[in-house]
Write a protein that holds these residues in place. Structure first.
Motif, PDB file in Angstrom:
ATOM      1  N   SER A 267       0.845  -1.192   0.000  1.00  0.00           N
ATOM      2  CA  SER A 267       0.000   0.000   0.000  1.00  0.00           C
ATOM      3  C   SER A 267       0.875   1.235   0.000  1.00  0.00           C
ATOM      4  O   SER A 267       2.000   1.221   0.519  1.00  0.00           O
ATOM      5  CB  SER A 267      -0.909   0.039   1.234  1.00  0.00           C
ATOM      6  N   CYS A 268       0.327   2.301  -0.563  1.00  0.00           N
ATOM      7  CA  CYS A 268       0.978   3.603  -0.516  1.00  0.00           C
ATOM      8  C   CYS A 268      -0.027   4.599   0.050  1.00  0.00           C
ATOM      9  O   CYS A 268      -1.137   4.741  -0.477  1.00  0.00           O
ATOM     10  CB  CYS A 268       1.425   4.027  -1.904  1.00  0.00           C
ATOM     11  N   ALA A 269       0.335   5.278   1.140  1.00  0.00           N
ATOM     12  CA  ALA A 269      -0.530   6.262   1.797  1.00  0.00           C
ATOM     13  C   ALA A 269       0.008   7.655   1.482  1.00  0.00           C
ATOM     14  O   ALA A 269       1.163   7.961   1.775  1.00  0.00           O
ATOM     15  CB  ALA A 269      -0.566   6.021   3.302  1.00  0.00           C
ATOM     16  N   VAL A 270      -0.840   8.497   0.899  1.00  0.00           N
ATOM     17  CA  VAL A 270      -0.421   9.818   0.427  1.00  0.00           C
ATOM     18  C   VAL A 270      -1.321  10.879   1.032  1.00  0.00           C
ATOM     19  O   VAL A 270      -2.543  10.713   1.081  1.00  0.00           O
ATOM     20  CB  VAL A 270      -0.505   9.885  -1.116  1.00  0.00           C
ATOM     21  N   ASP A 271      -0.719  11.983   1.498  1.00  0.00           N
ATOM     22  CA  ASP A 271      -1.525  13.093   2.013  1.00  0.00           C
ATOM     23  C   ASP A 271      -0.707  14.376   1.944  1.00  0.00           C
ATOM     24  O   ASP A 271       0.523  14.339   2.077  1.00  0.00           O
ATOM     25  CB  ASP A 271      -1.969  12.835   3.459  1.00  0.00           C
ATOM     26  N   ILE A 272      -1.401  15.507   1.753  1.00  0.00           N
ATOM     27  CA  ILE A 272      -0.725  16.805   1.736  1.00  0.00           C
ATOM     28  C   ILE A 272      -0.477  17.320   3.149  1.00  0.00           C
ATOM     29  O   ILE A 272       0.289  18.269   3.338  1.00  0.00           O
ATOM     30  CB  ILE A 272      -1.541  17.845   0.945  1.00  0.00           C
ATOM     31  N   ASP A 273      -1.127  16.728   4.148  1.00  0.00           N
ATOM     32  CA  ASP A 273      -1.037  17.200   5.533  1.00  0.00           C
ATOM     33  C   ASP A 273       0.027  16.406   6.290  1.00  0.00           C
ATOM     34  O   ASP A 273      -0.115  15.187   6.458  1.00  0.00           O
ATOM     35  CB  ASP A 273      -2.395  17.038   6.212  1.00  0.00           C
ATOM     36  N   PRO A 274       1.100  17.040   6.778  1.00  0.00           N
ATOM     37  CA  PRO A 274       2.123  16.310   7.525  1.00  0.00           C
ATOM     38  C   PRO A 274       1.581  15.587   8.752  1.00  0.00           C
ATOM     39  O   PRO A 274       2.080  14.517   9.122  1.00  0.00           O
ATOM     40  CB  PRO A 274       3.114  17.411   7.929  1.00  0.00           C
ATOM     41  N   GLN A 275       0.546  16.153   9.403  1.00  0.00           N
ATOM     42  CA  GLN A 275      -0.037  15.492  10.568  1.00  0.00           C
ATOM     43  C   GLN A 275      -0.664  14.157  10.181  1.00  0.00           C
ATOM     44  O   GLN A 275      -0.631  13.192  10.942  1.00  0.00           O
ATOM     45  CB  GLN A 275      -1.079  16.402  11.220  1.00  0.00           C
ATOM     46  N   ALA A 276      -1.264  14.090   8.993  1.00  0.00           N
ATOM     47  CA  ALA A 276      -1.844  12.832   8.525  1.00  0.00           C
ATOM     48  C   ALA A 276      -0.764  11.784   8.298  1.00  0.00           C
ATOM     49  O   ALA A 276      -0.950  10.601   8.624  1.00  0.00           O
ATOM     50  CB  ALA A 276      -2.636  13.072   7.239  1.00  0.00           C
ATOM     51  N   LEU A 277       0.375  12.199   7.762  1.00  0.00           N
ATOM     52  CA  LEU A 277       1.468  11.253   7.537  1.00  0.00           C
ATOM     53  C   LEU A 277       2.018  10.732   8.860  1.00  0.00           C
ATOM     54  O   LEU A 277       2.346   9.544   8.985  1.00  0.00           O
ATOM     55  CB  LEU A 277       2.572  11.924   6.718  1.00  0.00           C
ATOM     56  N   ILE A 278       2.089  11.607   9.858  1.00  0.00           N
ATOM     57  CA  ILE A 278       2.531  11.175  11.194  1.00  0.00           C
ATOM     58  C   ILE A 278       1.542  10.184  11.784  1.00  0.00           C
ATOM     59  O   ILE A 278       1.928   9.127  12.314  1.00  0.00           O
ATOM     60  CB  ILE A 278       2.688  12.403  12.122  1.00  0.00           C
ATOM     61  N   ALA A 279       0.246  10.507  11.694  1.00  0.00           N
ATOM     62  CA  ALA A 279      -0.780   9.620  12.244  1.00  0.00           C
ATOM     63  C   ALA A 279      -0.762   8.264  11.538  1.00  0.00           C
ATOM     64  O   ALA A 279      -0.917   7.214  12.177  1.00  0.00           O
ATOM     65  CB  ALA A 279      -2.159  10.271  12.114  1.00  0.00           C
TER      66      ALA A 279
END
Length: 296
Positions: free
Chosen positions: A183-195
């Motif tokens: 899987s690849c998880a992508v987000d523009i929000d750094p907080q989402a990547l941390i979570a």
């Protein structure tokens, strides 16, 4: 401990000054709500938009200064008494209430989302341990729930999955639990990547199974068997060429975060690459699915 709540209907230009007034009078916390009909759906990172008409509420340990606070709101800001409301909140263990409200939930026949303070009801199921936290996505919202049910029912073993706008990472992690190869998880929000990283570590996901990156770091030549995007209609329309390019010919796309009345707009936006169909509706939200039929 009982809490006293004072709410005031005000305007954006007064918010900072009224917030300071609440703080000076001992507010334990301050809440902001939309007092009109101006939804703020998905601001970009770093943006802090606010509603033109706002309901500000302060929570106080006691009410001994409420009269003084009300007088200041009227005299300094011209707020009529009719726009100020007081109420006593009953004594309650708020932490326990939160824990009791968030319980293990099944999504389809194999997948469960369980908070860390509960034992998974079915040890043999695809269980994900997930607590409410930094980013959107615990399965309680209809859009996330529909995506999880789709994965449970339709994910093919050993497929590669892109979770675009990953939030908490719940969809990317669920795909791995249900048999995806990577899987690849992508987000523009750094907080989402941390979570997402924290939730992946909690659930024993190996580094080689899951990539967690901002959009700019997606390799130029990579394509996926399944692309999931649970965002909102505006970004989904704008991202149509990008998401199509990330889905292989014959691969699938699942779109969520849009209202039923936006289905026609989404169908048109993705028509060059996909024949989209609405496959589920919950509380006015729609889930759409399509297969990539050519290079467009």
């Amino acid at each position: 401990m009982s809490l006293h709540k004072l709410s005031v209907h005000t305007h954006a230009a007064q918010l900072d000054a009224i917030e300071q007034l609440f703080t000076d009078h001992g507010a334990l916390s301050i809440l902001l709500e939309d007092a009109g009909d101006y939804p703020l759906l998905e601001p970009a990172p770093g943006e802090m938009p606010i509603w033109p008409d706002t309901l500000m509420a302060g929570l106080f340990a006691d009410d001994h200064r409420f009269n003084e606070l009300q007088q200041a709101l009227q005299e300094q800001f011209g707020i009529p008494l009719a726009h100020i409301r007081q109420e006593l909140l009953p004594q309650q263990d708020w932490v326990r209430t939160c824990i009791e409200d968030f319980k293990p939930t099944a999504f389809g026949s194999r997948l469960w989302i369980c908070p860390s303070w509960h034992t998974p009801p079915d040890p043999q199921a695809a269980n994900i341990i997930l607590d409410p936290g930094l980013a959107f996505g615990t399965g309680t919202h209809p859009t996330t729930a529909m995506c999880l049910r789709f994965l449970d029912a339709h994910l093919q073993q050993d497929h590669t999955v892109l979770d675009y706008g990953c939030g908490s990472g719940i969809l990317a992690i669920a795909a791995l639990r249900l048999g995806a190869a990577r899987s690849c998880a992508v987000d523009i929000d750094p907080q989402a990547l941390i979570a997402t990283w924290e939730n992946a570590m909690r659930n024993g996901v190996e580094d080689w199974q899951l990539s967690i990156i901002p959009p700019a770091q997606i390799p130029a030549d990579v394509q996926f068997d399944l692309v999931l995007a649970n965002i909102l209609s505006g970004p989904l329309v704008a991202l149509a060429p990008t998401l199509a390019g990330l889905c292989r010919v014959g691969g699938e796309i699942v779109l969520a975060g849009l209202l039923v009345r936006q289905v026609a707009e989404m169908t048109e936006a993705y028509q060059p690459w996909f024949s989209l169909q609405q496959v589920e509706e919950v509380e006015g939200w729609a889930l759409m699915h399509g297969v990539r039929y050519h290079d467009g």
